[in-house]
Write a protein that holds these residues in place. Structure first.
Motif, mmCIF file in Angstrom:
data_model
loop_
_atom_site.group_PDB
_atom_site.id
_atom_site.type_symbol
_atom_site.label_atom_id
_atom_site.label_comp_id
_atom_site.label_asym_id
_atom_site.label_seq_id
_atom_site.Cartn_x
_atom_site.Cartn_y
_atom_site.Cartn_z
ATOM 1 N N ILE A 114 0.947 -0.683 0.269
ATOM 2 C CA ILE A 114 0.094 -0.485 0.218
ATOM 3 C C ILE A 114 1.112 0.957 0.259
ATOM 4 O O ILE A 114 1.695 1.609 1.161
ATOM 5 C CB ILE A 114 -0.733 0.287 1.089
ATOM 6 C CG1 ILE A 114 -1.826 -1.061 1.033
ATOM 7 C CG2 ILE A 114 -1.649 1.477 1.351
ATOM 8 C CD1 ILE A 114 -2.868 -1.085 1.860
ATOM 9 N N CYS A 115 1.202 2.172 -0.740
ATOM 10 C CA CYS A 115 2.353 3.246 -0.838
ATOM 11 C C CYS A 115 1.503 4.383 -1.006
ATOM 12 O O CYS A 115 0.411 4.757 -1.566
ATOM 13 C CB CYS A 115 2.484 2.991 -2.761
ATOM 14 S SG CYS A 115 3.285 4.095 -4.079
ATOM 15 N N SER A 116 1.211 4.736 0.163
ATOM 16 C CA SER A 116 1.415 6.632 0.348
ATOM 17 C C SER A 116 1.666 7.735 0.204
ATOM 18 O O SER A 116 1.804 8.833 0.960
ATOM 19 C CB SER A 116 0.579 6.346 1.839
ATOM 20 O OG SER A 116 1.918 6.277 2.452
ATOM 21 N N CYS A 274 -3.192 4.677 -2.184
ATOM 22 C CA CYS A 274 -3.316 5.417 -1.858
ATOM 23 C C CYS A 274 -2.407 7.082 -0.970
ATOM 24 O O CYS A 274 -1.297 7.042 -1.051
ATOM 25 C CB CYS A 274 -3.856 4.825 -0.102
ATOM 26 S SG CYS A 274 -2.721 4.758 1.403
ATOM 27 N N GLY A 275 -3.394 8.153 -0.514
ATOM 28 C CA GLY A 275 -3.120 9.686 -0.516
ATOM 29 C C GLY A 275 -4.356 10.225 -1.004
ATOM 30 O O GLY A 275 -5.486 10.127 -1.645
ATOM 31 N N ASP A 276 -4.097 12.106 -0.339
ATOM 32 C CA ASP A 276 -4.864 11.708 -0.760
ATOM 33 C C ASP A 276 -5.480 12.830 -2.163
ATOM 34 O O ASP A 276 -6.396 13.155 -3.353
ATOM 35 C CB ASP A 276 -4.879 13.403 -0.014
ATOM 36 C CG ASP A 276 -3.709 14.426 -0.439
ATOM 37 O OD1 ASP A 276 -2.917 13.916 -0.659
ATOM 38 O OD2 ASP A 276 -3.635 15.736 0.373
ATOM 39 N N ALA A 286 -7.411 11.496 2.735
ATOM 40 C CA ALA A 286 -5.801 10.867 2.688
ATOM 41 C C ALA A 286 -6.984 9.919 3.497
ATOM 42 O O ALA A 286 -6.255 8.576 3.552
ATOM 43 C CB ALA A 286 -4.766 11.601 3.193
ATOM 44 N N SER A 289 -8.521 7.591 1.676
ATOM 45 C CA SER A 289 -8.035 6.621 0.591
ATOM 46 C C SER A 289 -7.349 5.782 1.126
ATOM 47 O O SER A 289 -7.356 4.219 0.659
ATOM 48 C CB SER A 289 -6.858 7.763 0.066
ATOM 49 O OG SER A 289 -5.822 7.732 0.442
ATOM 50 N N GLY A 290 -6.864 5.763 2.591
ATOM 51 C CA GLY A 290 -6.411 4.463 3.378
ATOM 52 C C GLY A 290 -7.839 3.554 3.192
ATOM 53 O O GLY A 290 -7.300 1.723 2.977
ATOM 54 N N ALA A 293 -7.874 1.137 0.077
ATOM 55 C CA ALA A 293 -6.737 0.498 -0.505
ATOM 56 C C ALA A 293 -6.660 -0.398 0.733
ATOM 57 O O ALA A 293 -6.358 -2.015 0.106
ATOM 58 C CB ALA A 293 -5.287 1.303 -0.070
#
Length: 297
Positions: A114-116, A274-276, A286, A289-290, A293
């Motif tokens: 999970i790439c934030s 994920c992220g805003d 944000a 999105s978490g 994900a």
């Protein structure tokens, strides 16, 4: 359409107010942002009372959540002072390379990642991105700058911002938004002062980029006391804290952003983004999105 196009005919004063609302919350003006995002997100906090009923401030800042997680898990599980240098799909897993603060390097392999990371760092770090995802990520950069100053408020006294969650500051001021993080706490206990945040976003933050922290605090304090005559008596100037997000403040959400975000949400192999920048600009986007994900994985 942009928010400006969706709004139709506006008086000069209404357009100025909308521009302040929009730039204070997203870093962009109404002719630069998606109309759908502007209507559903930027103005929600001002016109929907329910949006203010679930907002919380984390004492010490949201970074304390990660610090506490690191403390409670097995040593080495969370690496807060390490920099990711590469993320790459390999067969049915993902390889993440990183560098520690002491210069040593490491590698982690896992089934999913999970790439934030912020959009620009994704472009620089994630390998072999498809052209469609790369194009959308470029549309989410560069981020706006953001400068925030937090002010503790004295307990047990009435404040001029009591009963108000957010106040847009329209006009020629150094900061453009005041957020009262004692709003909910004071409803249950009038003795709690909490704290307030004064924030400069977008062009206002650009102007202050090279101004030292102590001078920004002085400028914000003078303007705060000028706007609210009783502020000087109840805010704690000595323990004010400043935070800069430069250049990673808020991602630009241009017209068409909602339609294109699905390309980001499909992910890249076993890498889930994920992220805003995949939802709405700011902490709310944000956070949401978490959830998305996590459900994907």
């Amino acid at each position: 359409k942009s928010l400006r196009a969706a709004a139709g005919r506006l008086s000069a004063s209404t357009e100025e107010i909308l521009n302040e609302f929009c730039e204070n919350n997203t870093g962009a003006r109404i002719d630069q942002i998606s109309g759908l995002i502007g209507l559903s997100y930027t103005l929600t906090v001002y016109i929907d009372a329910a949006a203010r009923s679930s907002v919380r401030g984390v004492r010490g800042g949201t970074q304390t959540i990660a610090v506490e997680i690191e403390k409670r898990l097995r040593p080495g599980t969370v690496k807060l002072r390490s920099k990711v240098t590469s993320v790459q799909n390999e067969n049915n897993h993902v390889a993440v390379s990183y560098k520690n603060d002491d210069g040593s390097e490491g590698l982690i392999r896992a089934r999913y990642c999970i790439c934030s990371l912020p959009a620009q760092i994704v472009l620089d770090t994630v390998q072999d991105l498809p052209d469609g995802i790369r194009s959308v990520l470029r549309q989410r950069t560069p981020y706006s700058r953001l400068i925030s100053v937090i002010w503790p408020v004295q307990d047990g006294v009435a404040a001029p911002w009591d009963g108000i969650f957010t106040i847009p500051i329209v006009g020629n001021h150094a900061f453009g938004l005041l957020t009262n993080y004692g709003y909910l706490a004071k409803q249950s206990d009038q003795r709690i002062g909490g704290y307030i945040s004064t924030m400069a976003n977008g062009r206002k933050a650009d102007v202050l980029r090279d101004v030292p922290d102590n001078e920004i605090i002085d400028i914000f304090y003078a303007e705060l006391c000028n706007i609210f005559l009783d502020a000087e008596k109840i805010i704690d100037r000595t323990n004010a804290r400043i935070k800069r997000w430069d250049p990673v403040g808020l991602p630009p959400m241009i017209p068409g952003a909602y339609a294109s975000r699905e390309q980001l949400r499909t992910g890249h192999g076993n890498i889930v983004f994920c992220g805003d920048y995949t939802a709405n600009p700011g902490l709310t986007g944000a956070n949401n999105s978490g959830y998305h994900a996590a459900l994907t994985v």
